[in-house]
Scaffold this active site. Structure first.
Site, PDB file in Angstrom:
ATOM      1  N   GLY A  91       0.702  -1.208   0.166  1.00 47.54           N
ATOM      2  CA  GLY A  91      -0.126  -0.054  -0.069  1.00 47.54           C
ATOM      3  C   GLY A  91       0.891   1.195   0.093  1.00 47.54           C
ATOM      4  N   GLU A  92       0.334   2.266  -0.391  1.00 48.08           N
ATOM      5  CA  GLU A  92       1.119   3.601  -0.666  1.00 48.08           C
ATOM      6  C   GLU A  92      -0.026   4.765  -0.534  1.00 48.08           C
ATOM      7  OE1 GLU A  92       4.943   5.445  -2.943  1.00 48.08           O
ATOM      8  OE2 GLU A  92       3.696   3.456  -3.641  1.00 48.08           O
ATOM      9  N   PHE A  95       0.284   9.031   3.596  1.00 51.00           N
ATOM     10  CA  PHE A  95       0.949   8.703   4.861  1.00 51.00           C
ATOM     11  C   PHE A  95       2.120   8.224   4.539  1.00 51.00           C
ATOM     12  CE2 PHE A  95       1.150   7.461   9.223  1.00 51.00           C
ATOM     13  CZ  PHE A  95       2.273   6.641   9.499  1.00 51.00           C
ATOM     14  N   GLY A  96       2.505   7.740   3.600  1.00 49.83           N
ATOM     15  CA  GLY A  96       3.845   6.986   3.391  1.00 49.83           C
ATOM     16  C   GLY A  96       3.527   5.730   2.725  1.00 49.83           C
ATOM     17  N   LYS A 119       3.371   0.257   8.466  1.00 46.61           N
ATOM     18  CA  LYS A 119       3.062   1.596   8.029  1.00 46.61           C
ATOM     19  C   LYS A 119       3.963   2.789   8.294  1.00 46.61           C
ATOM     20  CE  LYS A 119      -0.690   3.891   9.093  1.00 46.61           C
ATOM     21  NZ  LYS A 119      -2.293   4.454   8.856  1.00 46.61           N
ATOM     22  N   ASP A 213     -13.903   9.174   8.652  1.00 48.32           N
ATOM     23  CA  ASP A 213     -13.374   8.961   7.596  1.00 48.32           C
ATOM     24  C   ASP A 213     -13.862   7.643   6.816  1.00 48.32           C
ATOM     25  OD1 ASP A 213     -12.119   9.830   4.902  1.00 48.32           O
ATOM     26  OD2 ASP A 213     -10.156   8.994   5.481  1.00 48.32           O
TER      27      ASP A 213
END
Length: 381
Positions: A91-92, A95-96, A119, A213
């Site tokens: 994942g990207e 946040f980073g 993460k 969210d």
């Protein structure tokens, strides 16, 4: 490292300009795993109940309330992820980067082999220490089967990392919007019930927590498609002392944010109920909250296009996701879920159902599944 692990693509998150300075969109990804079936509980952290989010990292480092979380060194997490090997990325986003990894005895002596998602905050990215601290604060104090389990963190020098249990099936978004989606009707209702239970737990805390969210990319699935809420960076404490709302800069994701919150910045638990209604509608129809190509809908809004149809049974059957197959559900069950989505999406937040009632409704839909299947086999007279 398996090459077939899902890459989780996320919708953009925005700070909406009507109630504060604008910022670019962001994408966020998590990949933790559901690993508990124990009764929900709030970890006690002191006589005053819920602990406030630390104002900064320095204050966080002085607090002992998160002692049950494991403190990892940067070197340990580097080793767990193969020196943050790009092949480990699952994942990207803003946040980073999120890496899959394994923490075992080679990483920390005596540690049982555990698949994890790590993460890492990008110091040059859109998300800063505040959201990192918010995530640690809430997930460090709450425990529930439908909230992502935070194992630990790293706060070493300028490094900010979070360590979760790994979620084998990735996000609901990853599955729901694929051309060959194979999520059955029962699985969709069960996912809706799982995350409704998570929201109901947050809303029922001593001081309500507003998730803020809620969307398909923040709903994560384990190997058995049990669902959990992830990404608490925008979570906010709800109103207390007779107040009706909290006022805040509008943050969230276009298409999921409640209209009254976007217009005024007034945040309540009913803001989450609206977001839940959007996701429930997406699962019912199999289409995204925003589709620019949709004809006749303002701004490509799925809600504007589909909500009026939800209470019209003859038209409802035309918009139900055909990838499920008509044999998987009955008109009665679809109509009940559609009516629930319709109520959650009301423009008037006061008439939206509380999440506790949403849970009760979805439990009833699942419980009546066998009866509905039997009834569907009886010829109409």
């Amino acid at each position: 490292m398996p090459s077939h692990l899902p890459f989780l693509r996320q919708m953009h998150r925005w700070i909406i300009a009507s109630c504060g300075p604008s910022r670019p969109g962001r994408r966020r990804d998590d990949v933790p795993r559901l690993a508990t079936t124990s009764p929900p509980k709030l970890r006690k952290v002191g006589s005053e109940g819920m602990l406030a989010v630390p104002k900064d990292v320095e204050e966080f480092r002085t607090m002992s309330a998160y002692g049950h979380l494991k403190l990892f060194t940067y070197d340990e997490l580097s080793q767990a992820t193969g020196d943050f090997d790009p092949a480990q990325i699952v994942g990207e986003g803003g946040f980073g980067v999120v890496y899959q990894g394994v923490i075992d005895g080679a990483v920390r002596k005596g540690y049982p082999p555990t698949e994890v998602a790590v993460k890492e905050l990008n110091p040059e990215g859109l998300q800063g220490d505040r959201e990192w601290l918010t995530e640690v604060s809430y997930l460090g104090q709450y425990s529930h089967p439908n909230l992502v389990e935070l194992i630990g963190y790293c706060c070493e020098d300028d490094h900010r990392l979070l360590v979760y249990e790994y979620m084998a099936k990735g996000s609901l978004e990853h599955h729901l919007f694929r051309r060959a989606c194979n999520l059955s009707w029962t699985t969709r209702v069960k996912i809706a019930l799982d995350v409704a239970s998570g929201l109901a737990f947050l809303h029922g805390a001593e001081r309500p927590i507003i998730y803020r969210d809620f969307k398909t990319s923040n709903i994560l699935l384990d190997a058995d498609f049990n669902a959990k809420l992830s990404d608490f960076g925008l979570a906010k404490e709800g109103p207390m002392g007779g107040k009706t709302h909290v006022s805040t800069r509008v943050m969230g994701t276009y298409g999921y944010a409640a209209p009254e919150y976007m217009a005024t910045g007034h945040l309540t638990v009913m803001s989450d109920v609206y977001g839940f209604g959007v996701v429930l509608l997406e699962m019912l129809v199999g289409r995204r909250a925003l589709e620019p190509s949709r004809a006749g809908a303002r701004g490509g809004s799925l809600v504007d296009w589909a909500r009026p149809i939800l209470i019209r049974p003859k038209k409802l059957e035309r918009i139900v996701d055909r990838r499920m197959g008509e044999h998987q559900y009955t008109a009665r069950s679809v109509e009940r879920v559609a009516r629930l989505a319709y109520d959650c999406l009301s423009q008037n937040p006061k008439v939206r159902p509380a999440m506790a009632r949403v849970v009760t409704t979805l439990e009833a839909v699942l419980a009546s599944g066998a009866d509905d299947d039997t009834a569907a086999q009886v010829p109409a007279r």
